[in-house]
Design a protein around this motif. Structure first.
Motif, mmCIF file in Angstrom:
data_model
loop_
_atom_site.group_PDB
_atom_site.id
_atom_site.type_symbol
_atom_site.label_atom_id
_atom_site.label_comp_id
_atom_site.label_asym_id
_atom_site.label_seq_id
_atom_site.Cartn_x
_atom_site.Cartn_y
_atom_site.Cartn_z
ATOM 1 N N ARG A 271 42.509 53.158 49.283
ATOM 2 C CA ARG A 271 41.526 52.144 49.638
ATOM 3 C C ARG A 271 40.175 52.767 49.983
ATOM 4 O O ARG A 271 39.116 52.200 49.684
ATOM 5 N N ARG A 272 40.198 53.944 50.588
ATOM 6 C CA ARG A 272 38.943 54.600 50.957
ATOM 7 C C ARG A 272 38.107 54.974 49.745
ATOM 8 O O ARG A 272 36.889 55.131 49.846
ATOM 9 N N SER A 273 38.747 55.146 48.596
ATOM 10 C CA SER A 273 38.003 55.513 47.391
ATOM 11 C C SER A 273 37.434 54.292 46.665
ATOM 12 O O SER A 273 36.592 54.441 45.787
ATOM 13 N N TRP A 274 37.889 53.086 47.027
ATOM 14 C CA TRP A 274 37.435 51.880 46.317
ATOM 15 C C TRP A 274 35.934 51.655 46.473
ATOM 16 O O TRP A 274 35.287 51.145 45.566
ATOM 17 N N GLU A 275 35.386 52.029 47.627
ATOM 18 C CA GLU A 275 33.969 51.802 47.860
ATOM 19 C C GLU A 275 33.111 52.609 46.890
ATOM 20 O O GLU A 275 32.021 52.183 46.512
ATOM 21 N N VAL A 276 33.613 53.772 46.467
ATOM 22 C CA VAL A 276 32.858 54.648 45.559
ATOM 23 C C VAL A 276 33.119 54.287 44.101
ATOM 24 O O VAL A 276 32.188 54.102 43.314
ATOM 25 N N THR A 277 34.387 54.173 43.732
ATOM 26 C CA THR A 277 34.742 53.972 42.327
ATOM 27 C C THR A 277 34.927 52.507 41.960
ATOM 28 O O THR A 277 34.976 52.174 40.773
ATOM 29 N N GLY A 278 35.000 51.639 42.971
ATOM 30 C CA GLY A 278 35.372 50.270 42.667
ATOM 31 C C GLY A 278 36.849 50.205 42.327
ATOM 32 O O GLY A 278 37.558 51.221 42.327
ATOM 33 N N CYS A 279 37.349 49.017 42.014
ATOM 34 C CA CYS A 279 38.757 48.871 41.683
ATOM 35 C C CYS A 279 38.962 47.672 40.774
ATOM 36 O O CYS A 279 38.088 46.815 40.628
ATOM 37 N N SER A 280 40.121 47.633 40.152
ATOM 38 C CA SER A 280 40.522 46.516 39.292
ATOM 39 C C SER A 280 41.720 45.822 39.920
ATOM 40 O O SER A 280 42.736 46.472 40.202
ATOM 41 N N VAL A 281 41.604 44.528 40.163
ATOM 42 C CA VAL A 281 42.734 43.738 40.658
ATOM 43 C C VAL A 281 43.501 43.220 39.441
ATOM 44 O O VAL A 281 42.908 42.625 38.540
ATOM 45 N N MET A 282 44.799 43.442 39.430
ATOM 46 C CA MET A 282 45.623 43.080 38.277
ATOM 47 C C MET A 282 46.680 42.061 38.689
ATOM 48 O O MET A 282 47.399 42.272 39.664
ATOM 49 N N VAL A 283 46.750 40.967 37.944
ATOM 50 C CA VAL A 283 47.718 39.895 38.214
ATOM 51 C C VAL A 283 48.769 39.933 37.111
ATOM 52 O O VAL A 283 48.502 39.556 35.969
ATOM 53 N N ASP A 284 49.950 40.389 37.461
ATOM 54 C CA ASP A 284 51.044 40.499 36.487
ATOM 55 C C ASP A 284 51.921 39.259 36.587
ATOM 56 O O ASP A 284 52.594 39.042 37.594
ATOM 57 N N ARG A 285 51.907 38.440 35.542
ATOM 58 C CA ARG A 285 52.689 37.199 35.526
ATOM 59 C C ARG A 285 53.977 37.413 34.743
ATOM 60 O O ARG A 285 53.965 37.905 33.618
ATOM 61 N N CYS A 286 55.088 37.065 35.338
ATOM 62 C CA CYS A 286 56.372 37.191 34.646
ATOM 63 C C CYS A 286 57.288 36.047 35.069
ATOM 64 O O CYS A 286 57.028 35.349 36.053
ATOM 65 N N THR A 287 58.360 35.866 34.326
ATOM 66 C CA THR A 287 59.302 34.771 34.572
ATOM 67 C C THR A 287 60.650 35.352 34.966
ATOM 68 O O THR A 287 61.167 36.246 34.274
ATOM 69 N N ASP A 288 61.210 34.891 36.068
ATOM 70 C CA ASP A 288 62.484 35.443 36.523
ATOM 71 C C ASP A 288 63.650 34.817 35.780
ATOM 72 O O ASP A 288 63.476 34.009 34.856
ATOM 73 N N ARG A 289 64.861 35.165 36.196
ATOM 74 C CA ARG A 289 66.065 34.737 35.489
ATOM 75 C C ARG A 289 66.358 33.249 35.629
ATOM 76 O O ARG A 289 67.157 32.695 34.874
ATOM 77 N N MET A 659 65.861 41.487 44.035
ATOM 78 C CA MET A 659 65.034 41.580 45.232
ATOM 79 C C MET A 659 64.002 40.459 45.272
ATOM 80 O O MET A 659 63.779 39.833 46.307
ATOM 81 N N SER A 660 63.393 40.190 44.126
ATOM 82 C CA SER A 660 62.371 39.141 44.064
ATOM 83 C C SER A 660 62.955 37.781 44.418
ATOM 84 O O SER A 660 62.338 36.994 45.142
ATOM 85 N N GLU A 661 64.149 37.488 43.926
ATOM 86 C CA GLU A 661 64.762 36.187 44.189
ATOM 87 C C GLU A 661 65.097 36.016 45.666
ATOM 88 O O GLU A 661 64.991 34.925 46.221
ATOM 89 N N ARG A 662 65.482 37.116 46.334
ATOM 90 C CA ARG A 662 65.762 37.030 47.764
ATOM 91 C C ARG A 662 64.479 36.826 48.562
ATOM 92 O O ARG A 662 64.453 36.074 49.528
ATOM 93 N N VAL A 663 63.407 37.514 48.137
ATOM 94 C CA VAL A 663 62.136 37.394 48.850
ATOM 95 C C VAL A 663 61.601 35.977 48.756
ATOM 96 O O VAL A 663 61.083 35.413 49.732
#
Length: 777
Positions: A271-289, A659-663
């Motif tokens: 996180r400390r490096s984000w101020e210098v290099t910036g960052c990309s937020v990625m939204v990974d969409r998937c479908t569970d069982r 794990m995802s289904e329990r969460v």
């Protein structure tokens, strides 16, 4: 330096008898194994393990040649050679070429000899149960004691310890030499030693113990691909007998909490490096069982990718406004000033929510995931009639091969254990990568289905076998393969580029797409009627879904491309650069400064013209190049570094559905729900951390898999391996199927059946395995 004082009783008490017993067992195994391998280089009836690493010169014990550095040691006999190998200074120079494991083995052996003499002096009795009291599960300190028996051992060893060694000379006179009593070794090296000399029976018992645990607990087989699987075994082996595994409460309590803190520490560092290099937020969409939509949020920067959180989105994904609210909360968590790129797939509501998000903040860009867009191109190409027919025939081939043990074994013998089916990071990329793999085995498969073994088998008489054999010898099938691969290969090359984490990919994607289109046209000899249908598909998705101002600006700011004589600027490039200046730098006066500095970059003046800068255009990552040579133009430098430090494709991990289904279950306790969230946070960040580490070392990250197993089916490759019909004839048994060879990043050489070895080592080499462990797609 060692003194000549006798060893005190207190010092002897510190040397535990357990270590002596283990060292004696190690020495016995070492002597027996090593000497058997090198008979002929040692004197008759010699049992000293040192003879495995030296050669007598002219048949004399006093003149020995080291096998590694070829130094001839005069006098001192085999003891002098062992000192040479162990790195002891004084009587002989240390060997610089000896392998580390051999060095540690000899050091262990010499340390054992000192213990033997001390034991005789004190009349100690050997006992394998001497450490049992240390491991008894008592109240209070039991959990800590069972966790660190090595520390208990160290309390005795770390006292002042000096000893005397009995040297074995030719005259058999006893000599004193100064040496370290217990040379230190890393746990991995110690584990290698124990593994090398463990009996086959004990190794089989260990294997069965692991197998029973996995079968009883229902652990997926691909857990064996995890980097931490072997690391766990090495750590346990380093502790030695008596280690108690962590309890149920420890795993879900203090150990989980410690892992969460470690993961958060890594995230804070990034996180400390984000101020210098910036960052990309990625939204990974998937479908569970169960058909529910799960969104996983990641943040990328050049130093690494972190997992933020996961949420169910089935109830909100059809509403752009609802998705916008969710995205806003993520932006606040990351920090709007840190974000340069916000990525989703091209689903209409997600695309609309992304654009609404950009309109609200106006300080970063929305873009579509590059891997998703390449997959869309391949999907549309696969819908063409000629391609659909070709893939259907290819699937009939793999369905037939992978549903019968005799045919599968015959194929793997011919290919040297390699498989036709290959998994890529997306579904349709896997289809075309498998087709490419099949084409590479064209000659091998043709020989297989025309061989005498095939002709004499019952399968050559069956309808399904006859159909597959006819496809194999059909030149039209192979010519169509070649034609379609002219289109898919360049796109798969682009996909590989944007999936690589070695350096940020955004500075290369625009150029890579242009080169891919030119490559397709050239492959068809520039016959527009042949390639235009495919380029129309590619251009449509590239312009409407994929292209972003960030891609154009990064293309312009990449020195390896900009200074290339073939570079040409266009209105699209200019507009993209100006859009980035206005959005990423809201201050008007700073925008003016940046545009004025552009001229210095274009003309390569000042530090841009330094010889080292000229050489670094190709060798350095674009953002690194700007950080080194644009110090005189700080505003332009900051803009360039932030743009060129982004990725253009979502970097993801395979989702753990259980794990995802329990969460995300509606039936939950508030405290347990927090624990599950922490578990998921650790789970994904451990995978991302190791994936990044292995990628930076240039290793393959795809993991080992068998196409006949569930991982291939879970990867949407079921239509390549499913059993369409009942195959007659042979009795099916998975036990007689040859184990597939592990995949490697290196190109494989195809072997003929005569060159292949039917026996394949079942004990995996963890140095060459992929680390992701779950065939990350």
């Amino acid at each position: 330096m060692f003194d000549e004082q006798p060893v005190s009783p207190e010092q002897l008490d510190g040397l535990t008898e357990q270590h002596m017993v283990e060292t004696r067992e190690f020495f016995d195994a070492f002597s027996a194994n090593q000497h058997q391998d090198d008979q002929g280089t040692a004197p008759p009836r010699a049992t000293d393990p040192g003879w495995a690493h030296g050669i007598m010169v002219n048949g004399g014990r006093q003149k020995i040649k080291c096998k590694y550095c070829h130094k001839v040691i005069l006098g001192g006999g085999i003891s002098r050679l062992k000192q040479h190998l162990a790195g002891e200074r004084g009587n002989v120079a240390p060997c610089e070429e000896v392998p580390e494991d051999v060095k540690v083995q000899i050091q262990q052996h010499l340390g054992f000899k000192v213990l033997e003499k001390l034991k005789r002096q004190k009349g100690l009795k050997s006992s394998k149960n001497s450490l049992v009291p240390y491991y008894q599960d008592t109240e209070g300190e039991a959990d800590d004691v069972q966790r660190s028996p090595k520390a208990i051992l160290a309390r005795g060893i770390n006292r002042k310890r000096r000893g005397k060694e009995i040297d074995e000379g030719t005259s058999y006179k006893k000599k004193r030499h100064k040496k370290q009593l217990f040379p230190t070794a890393t746990p991995v090296a110690q584990a290698c030693i124990h593994n090398s000399f463990a009996s086959q029976e004990s190794m089989d018992q260990a294997d069965m113990a692991v197998a029973r645990f996995m079968y009883e607990a229902g652990v997926p087989f691909n857990a064996a691909n995890s980097y931490y699987f072997q690391q766990m075994a090495d750590a346990i082996a380093a502790v030695g007998p008596g280690y108690k595994m962590p309890s149920y409460h420890s795993l879900r309590g203090k150990l989980l909490n410690r892992s969460v803190q470690d993961a958060r520490g890594l995230c804070e560092e990034l996180r400390r490096s984000w101020e210098v290099t910036g960052c990309s937020v990625m939204v990974d969409r998937c479908t569970d069982r169960t058909g529910h939509t799960v969104l996983n949020f990641y943040v990328y920067c050049p130093k690494g990718t972190v997992f933020l959180r996961s949420t169910y989105a089935s109830e909100i994904e059809n509403s752009a406004e609802a998705l916008l609210s969710l995205f806003v909360s993520v932006v606040h968590e990351v920090g709007p000033k840190n974000i340069v790129n916000f990525m989703t797939d091209t689903t209409p509501t997600y695309k609309a929510a992304g654009k609404l998000l950009v309109d609200r903040y106006k300080t970063f860009f929305w873009s579509a995931c590059g891997a998703h867009c390449i997959d869309l191109m391949l999907e549309e190409i696969g819908k063409r009639d000629e391609v659909k027919e070709l893939l259907a025939k290819a699937k009939r081939i793999t369905q037939f091969i992978y549903n019968n043990n005799w045919v599968l074994n015959l194929m793997r013998k011919r290919t040297g254990g390699r498989d036709i089916i290959q998994l890529a990071i997306t579904r349709f990329a896997s289809n075309f990568l498998t087709l490419q793999s099949m084409a590479s085995f064209k000659d091998v498969l043709h020989q297989m289905f025309t061989s005498a073994a095939w002709m004499q088998s019952t399968f050559s008489k069956q309808r399904s076998g006859i159909e597959v054999a006819e496809i194999m010898v059909d030149p039209t099938f192979w010519s169509m393969c070649d034609q379609i691969l002219k289109v898919s290969k360049p796109l798969l090359t682009v996909l590989h580029l944007i999936d690589c984490e070695e350096r940020p990919s955004i500075g290369y994607i625009y150029d890579a797409m242009e080169k891919a289109k030119k490559s397709i046209a050239m492959a068809f000899d520039d016959k527009e009627s042949d390639y235009s249908p495919y380029l129309k598909i590619i251009d449509c998705i590239w312009k409407e879904e994929f292209h972003s101002p960030l891609h154009a600006a990064a293309y312009y700011l990449n020195p390896s491309i900009f200074y290339n004589p073939s570079f040409s600027i266009s209105k699209v490039i200019q507009k993209g650069l100006l859009d980035c200046i206005e959005s990423l730098e809201p201050n008007l006066s700073t925008q003016v400064m940046i545009t004025s500095y552009i001229n210095y970059y274009e003309e390569a003046v000042g530090d841009f013209s330094r010889p080292v800068a000229l050489r670094g255009r190709e060798s350095l990552a674009p953002a690194t190049w700007w950080s080194l040579y644009a110090a005189d133009y700080p505003d332009l430098q900051r803009l360039a570094v932030r743009i060129l430090s982004q990725t253009c494709s979502i970097i993801r991990c395979e989702t753990s559905w259980s794990m995802s289904e329990r969460v995300h279950s509606k039936k939950r306790n508030r405290l347990e729900h927090q624990r599950l969230n922490d578990l998921m946070f650790v789970h994904y960040n451990l995978r991302l951390q190791k994936k990044r580490s292995e990628s930076s070392k240039g290793r393959s990250i795809r993991g080992t898999f068998d196409p006949t197993c569930l991982e291939a089916i879970d990867a949407d490759m079921e239509d390549w391996v499913e059993d369409p019909i009942a195959i007659e004839g042979e009795d099916l048994s998975w036990m007689v199927v040859t184990v597939p060879r592990e995949r490697s990043s290196e190109s494989a050489k195809v072997k003929t059946v005569d060159d292949c070895n039917d026996s394949i080592d079942e004990r995996g080499s963890y140095d060459s395995k992929g680390i992701d462990g779950n065939s990350d797609l």
